[in-house]
Design a protein around this motif. Structure first.
Motif, PDB file in Angstrom:
ATOM      1  N   CYS A 173       4.271-129.845 146.674  1.00  9.14           N
ATOM      2  CA  CYS A 173       3.785-129.480 145.345  1.00  9.14           C
ATOM      3  C   CYS A 173       3.280-130.707 144.597  1.00  9.14           C
ATOM      4  O   CYS A 173       3.848-131.788 144.715  1.00  9.14           O
ATOM      5  CB  CYS A 173       4.957-128.853 144.582  1.00  9.14           C
ATOM      6  N   ASP A 210       2.626-131.089 140.511  1.00 10.53           N
ATOM      7  CA  ASP A 210       2.780-130.374 139.240  1.00 10.53           C
ATOM      8  C   ASP A 210       2.379-131.312 138.108  1.00 10.53           C
ATOM      9  O   ASP A 210       2.996-132.364 137.921  1.00 10.53           O
ATOM     10  CB  ASP A 210       4.231-129.915 139.057  1.00 10.53           C
ATOM     11  N   HIS A 251      11.914-128.031 133.107  1.00 11.35           N
ATOM     12  CA  HIS A 251      10.764-128.730 133.693  1.00 11.35           C
ATOM     13  C   HIS A 251      10.965-129.030 135.175  1.00 11.35           C
ATOM     14  O   HIS A 251       9.996-129.268 135.889  1.00 11.35           O
ATOM     15  CB  HIS A 251      10.428-130.006 132.911  1.00 11.35           C
ATOM     16  N   ARG A 278      11.217-124.953 137.036  1.00  9.74           N
ATOM     17  CA  ARG A 278       9.978-124.167 137.069  1.00  9.74           C
ATOM     18  C   ARG A 278       9.161-124.381 138.330  1.00  9.74           C
ATOM     19  O   ARG A 278       8.395-123.520 138.733  1.00  9.74           O
ATOM     20  CB  ARG A 278       9.127-124.463 135.841  1.00  9.74           C
ATOM     21  N   ARG A 279       9.289-125.543 138.959  1.00 13.23           N
ATOM     22  CA  ARG A 279       8.471-125.801 140.153  1.00 13.23           C
ATOM     23  C   ARG A 279       9.181-125.482 141.457  1.00 13.23           C
ATOM     24  O   ARG A 279       8.605-125.594 142.526  1.00 13.23           O
ATOM     25  CB  ARG A 279       7.931-127.225 140.136  1.00 13.23           C
ATOM     26  N   SER A 315       7.339-124.390 145.049  1.00 13.87           N
ATOM     27  CA  SER A 315       7.488-125.446 146.055  1.00 13.87           C
ATOM     28  C   SER A 315       8.149-124.912 147.319  1.00 13.87           C
ATOM     29  O   SER A 315       7.725-125.233 148.434  1.00 13.87           O
ATOM     30  CB  SER A 315       8.310-126.605 145.493  1.00 13.87           C
ATOM     31  N   LEU A 327       0.299-127.024 140.704  1.00 12.68           N
ATOM     32  CA  LEU A 327       0.807-126.387 139.494  1.00 12.68           C
ATOM     33  C   LEU A 327       0.344-127.155 138.273  1.00 12.68           C
ATOM     34  O   LEU A 327       0.124-128.361 138.329  1.00 12.68           O
ATOM     35  CB  LEU A 327       2.344-126.370 139.493  1.00 12.68           C
ATOM     36  N   GLY A 356       4.151-126.148 135.726  1.00 10.15           N
ATOM     37  CA  GLY A 356       4.999-125.249 136.498  1.00 10.15           C
ATOM     38  C   GLY A 356       4.355-123.940 136.906  1.00 10.15           C
ATOM     39  O   GLY A 356       4.978-123.135 137.583  1.00 10.15           O
ATOM     40  N   ARG A 357       3.106-123.715 136.514  1.00 11.14           N
ATOM     41  CA  ARG A 357       2.430-122.465 136.862  1.00 11.14           C
ATOM     42  C   ARG A 357       1.361-122.726 137.902  1.00 11.14           C
ATOM     43  O   ARG A 357       0.552-123.640 137.753  1.00 11.14           O
ATOM     44  CB  ARG A 357       1.794-121.851 135.620  1.00 11.14           C
ATOM     45  N   GLU A 358       1.341-121.884 138.925  1.00  6.98           N
ATOM     46  CA  GLU A 358       0.350-122.031 139.979  1.00  6.98           C
ATOM     47  C   GLU A 358      -1.035-121.745 139.421  1.00  6.98           C
ATOM     48  O   GLU A 358      -1.230-120.791 138.675  1.00  6.98           O
ATOM     49  CB  GLU A 358       0.664-121.084 141.131  1.00  6.98           C
TER      50      GLU A 358
END
Length: 168
Positions: A75, A77, A131, A134-135, A139, A151, A154-156
């Motif tokens: 990921c 982010d 924080h 959220r990932r 992930s 991300l 935290g949002r795709e």
């Protein structure tokens, strides 16, 4: 020859790198910092002239006393600037595995970390700050699929169907 004054005037980005390490039961290794609330992944700030991967490996060696077996990037982010004055940050999460023998050998720096645990992924939101939590789901899904996910806060971010990151 590059215009050094121009490059010096450009904004700089903060970066961090972390290891999302799973044991053979699919539990996630979390560490407990002494300087903040909640549990987090092993990792930390990317230093000047250091790559995200090198930072992840260095931080794991410093924090848990071992160099993890990483399988790739899970990921990236981007975290926006916060109201409390904390700058935007790019967080690189590398996925990997950890064995029972490695878990038993973990040594924490007492001035930085007070404990470590293995936790089922669904328990992470109860333990980690928002924080960080959220990932985790994106992930973990990306690790399982053998790909990385991008991300923002935290949002795709979807790509395709006419939507690009530039139109976010």
């Amino acid at each position: 020859m590059p215009d050094l004054a121009y490059y010096a005037s450009l904004p700089r980005a903060r970066g961090a790198a972390a290891a999302l390490l799973l044991d053979d039961l699919g539990r996630v290794l979390l560490v407990k910092p002494t300087y903040s609330e909640g549990w987090t992944l092993p990792g930390g700030v990317i230093e000047a002239d250091e790559s995200p991967l090198a930072a992840c490996v260095r931080e794991c060696e410093e924090e848990i006393g071992l160099v993890p077996r990483l399988h790739g990037l899970a990921c990236v982010d981007w975290g926006p600037p916060r109201a409390d004055g904390v700058d935007a940050v790019n967080v690189f999460v590398f996925g990997g595995t950890i064995t029972g023998e490695e878990i038993a050998a973990i040594r924490l720096p007492p001035d930085e970390l007070s404990d470590h645990i293995l936790v089922a992924p669904e328990k992470i939101p109860e333990l980690a700050p928002p924080h960080v939590a959220r990932r985790m789901d994106p992930s973990l899904r990306a690790m399982a699929a053998g790909r990385a996910v991008y991300l923002e806060d935290g949002r795709e971010r979807p790509f395709g169907n006419g939507l690009s990151a530039a139109h976010a």
